[in-house]
Design an enzyme around this catalytic site. Structure first.
Site, short mmCIF file in Angstrom:
data_model
loop_
_atom_site.label_atom_id
_atom_site.label_comp_id
_atom_site.label_asym_id
_atom_site.label_seq_id
_atom_site.Cartn_x
_atom_site.Cartn_y
_atom_site.Cartn_z
N ASP A 263 0.66 -1.21 -0.05
CA ASP A 263 0.09 -0.06 -0.05
C ASP A 263 0.96 1.35 0.05
O ASP A 263 1.99 1.31 0.81
CB ASP A 263 -1.17 -0.25 1.41
CG ASP A 263 -1.93 1.12 1.27
OD1 ASP A 263 -2.60 1.27 0.49
OD2 ASP A 263 -1.89 2.00 2.10
N GLU A 294 1.39 -0.34 -5.05
CA GLU A 294 0.31 0.57 -5.36
C GLU A 294 1.03 1.97 -5.67
O GLU A 294 1.65 2.32 -4.67
CB GLU A 294 -0.85 0.65 -4.31
CG GLU A 294 -1.79 1.92 -4.80
CD GLU A 294 -2.30 2.18 -3.42
OE1 GLU A 294 -3.48 2.75 -3.49
OE2 GLU A 294 -1.88 2.44 -2.30
#
Length: 519
Positions: A263, A294
């Site tokens: 993340d 990401e």
């Protein structure tokens, strides 16, 4: 110069693509691999925990052709209903009474591990959502020096150093030192966005003894994008690094997962992230561990992500955000969009071995922070382009397949499910593109010695021909001579007969998609 040629002309462009050494399907299997994100932002099941729901769907997912599942963050969040991106305690998987609950939003530790066990029995690989950038929901306030910085350029201080009071002490009293004895304090963070003493919101950079300021090894957007939200973790701190590396190994061993979804990587020290990935791969059983990162950019152009691809040199794949925005652009522009350009300036175009392709996810849903939803007018088109072609590693979205209150469309779900089946059964062999018309493109997969192929036609407008159809003559190869191809998506379409030289006139209705398979 074409961006793909530019990328390939650079010396570092020839490092091994990430997908070439990562496990994305069961061992010894030659089936097409496919990932699914198994949650939406507000995902809840009406009668069972989310982990039990996942467990109940494992067999169906494998039948559908799914080989990997990206699960939501499994740790304890700040709130009972927190999705986990409001990370409180990574070591609590729904085992301890913290934040007013034992279970996480998704269920208990026991339910999670039972679901992972079922997934392993069905050779379904698990990906853990690793939220390592920040912490939220501290147990106590602390007072310490900090300085406010310009929110549009975090390298600029806009005030004098002052003593602030902030929520930065994490005691984890419910866990009582099990698994990890680190209690976090302000020394383990670089910044926060709230001074509780003055009740003022600003981005504060910590300046007390031992603090080094923002990391220099982060994205340069806003001058320095180390700070995102909450208590920003200092990944250079020895105890922080030790704890997070230990958690990374522990979570894989505990769940049996095959890798991570990372993340918010643009906000974290790249050197730490490389160590984190390599540490996970150091486990003997997981040297082929999978990782996907990401990375969103305010500019949303390919050139902003390429330096990260370079920096990680095949240690992680990346979500193809540029391709997602091409899909969104095609959705918004309708027939004004030139389908022949759909892959231009995308990661899967210039570096397919590093690309995880997707249509939508929890962040792009309507109402979310990165809202850029690809609606029903182009949703199936986009899925056909990522699922039935050989380039990149596709990721389907729970919200596009399973009934839910946020973004479900029954017709879309029905067709996406058919496309997943088509990927599993038919999308094999040589690919030949027929990107000939602005509003009508096609391609064929010619199959292999053991698996059949398919033909795909995609339309985003009304053709000017008298047939009012999107029609392209495409060659399926001599192996298909005299064979008949039938439509997979629209049963009212008339079958196509292949001539003596392997050619067939494949078509779809205006603004529709059709997949043709051997009868």
């Amino acid at each position: 110069m074409d961006i793909r040629n530019l990328f390939q002309s650079l010396p570092w462009a020839y490092s091994a693509p990430a997908l070439s050494h990562m496990r994305i399907r069961p061992k010894e299997s030659s089936e097409n691999a496919c990932m699914i994100q198994f949650f939406t932002w507000e995902a809840r099941h009406p009668v069972m925990s989310w982990w039990k729901h996942f467990q109940s769907e494992v067999a169906s997912l494998r039948d559908m052709g799914i080989t990997q599942v990206w699960l939501p963050p499994p740790h304890k969040a700040t709130r009972k209903t927190g999705q986990g991106y409001d990370a409180y305690d990574l070591w609590d998987l729904g085992e301890f009474d913290q934040k007013g609950t034992v279970a996480t939003r998704w269920g208990t530790r026991e339910e999670l591990l039972d679901a992972c066990k079922t997934a392993k029995e069905h050779q379904l690989l698990i990906l853990i959502d690793a939220v390592l950038n920040h912490k939220m929901g501290a147990d106590r306030r602390e007072s310490f020096p900090a300085v406010p910085v310009d929110p549009t350029d975090r390298t600029k201080e806009i005030g004098k150093e002052r003593v602030i009071q902030a929520w930065t002490a994490y005691d984890f009293t419910g866990r009582m030192g099990k698994y990890s004895d680190l209690r976090w304090t302000q020394e383990h963070f670089t910044g926060i966005d709230w001074d509780d003493s003055s009740k003022s919101k600003a981005i504060y950079k910590f300046t007390g003894e031992g603090h080094q300021g923002w990391s220099k090894h982060v994205d340069k957007e806003l001058g320095n994008y180390d700070y995102l939200l909450g208590g920003d973790i200092d990944h250079r701190h020895p105890k922080v690094k030790e704890d997070l590396l230990a958690w990374g190994k522990w979570i894989l061993e505990t769940t049996g997962a095959g890798g991570y979804r990372l993340d918010a990587i643009k906000h974290m020290d790249r050197r730490f992230l490389l160590d984190f990935i390599k540490s996970g791969k150091a486990r003997n059983a997981d040297r082929d561990m999978f990782a996907v990162a990401e990375y969103w950019s305010g500019k949303q152009v390919l050139r902003t992500i390429l330096p990260y691809v370079r920096a990680f040199r095949g240690q992680t794949t990346f979500f193809d955000v540029p391709l997602h925005f091409k899909f969104h652009q095609a959705c918004e522009q309708g027939q004004a969009f030139d389908l022949r350009t759909i892959f231009n300036d995308t990661l899967v175009y210039c570096r397919p071995g590093d690309a995880v392709t997707f249509v939508d996810n929890h962040d792009t849903q309507i109402g979310q922070s990165l809202e850029s939803w690809v609606d029903a007018s182009f949703k199936v088109h986009a899925y056909a382009l990522i699922l039935l072609r050989p380039h990149g590693h596709p990721c389907a979205f729970y919200g596009d397949i399973y009934p839910n209150k946020e973004c479900y469309d029954a017709a879309v779900a029905r067709n996406v499910t058919k496309l997943l089946t088509a990927r599993k059964l038919y999308a094999y062999g040589e690919t030949v593109d027929y990107f000939l018309h602005k509003n009508c493109v096609g391609f064929v997969r010619r199959g292999s010695s053991s698996r059949p192929g398919c033909a795909v036609i995609i339309s985003n407008g009304t053709m000017k021909s008298s047939k009012a159809l999107c029609s392209i003559r495409m060659n399926m190869g001599l192996e298909s001579v005299t064979k008949t191809y039938i439509p997979l998506l629209d049963s009212t379409n008339t079958p196509v007969r292949i001539d003596s030289k392997g050619w067939g006139e494949f078509y779809t209705k205006p603004k529709q998609v059709e997949v043709w398979i051997q009868e």
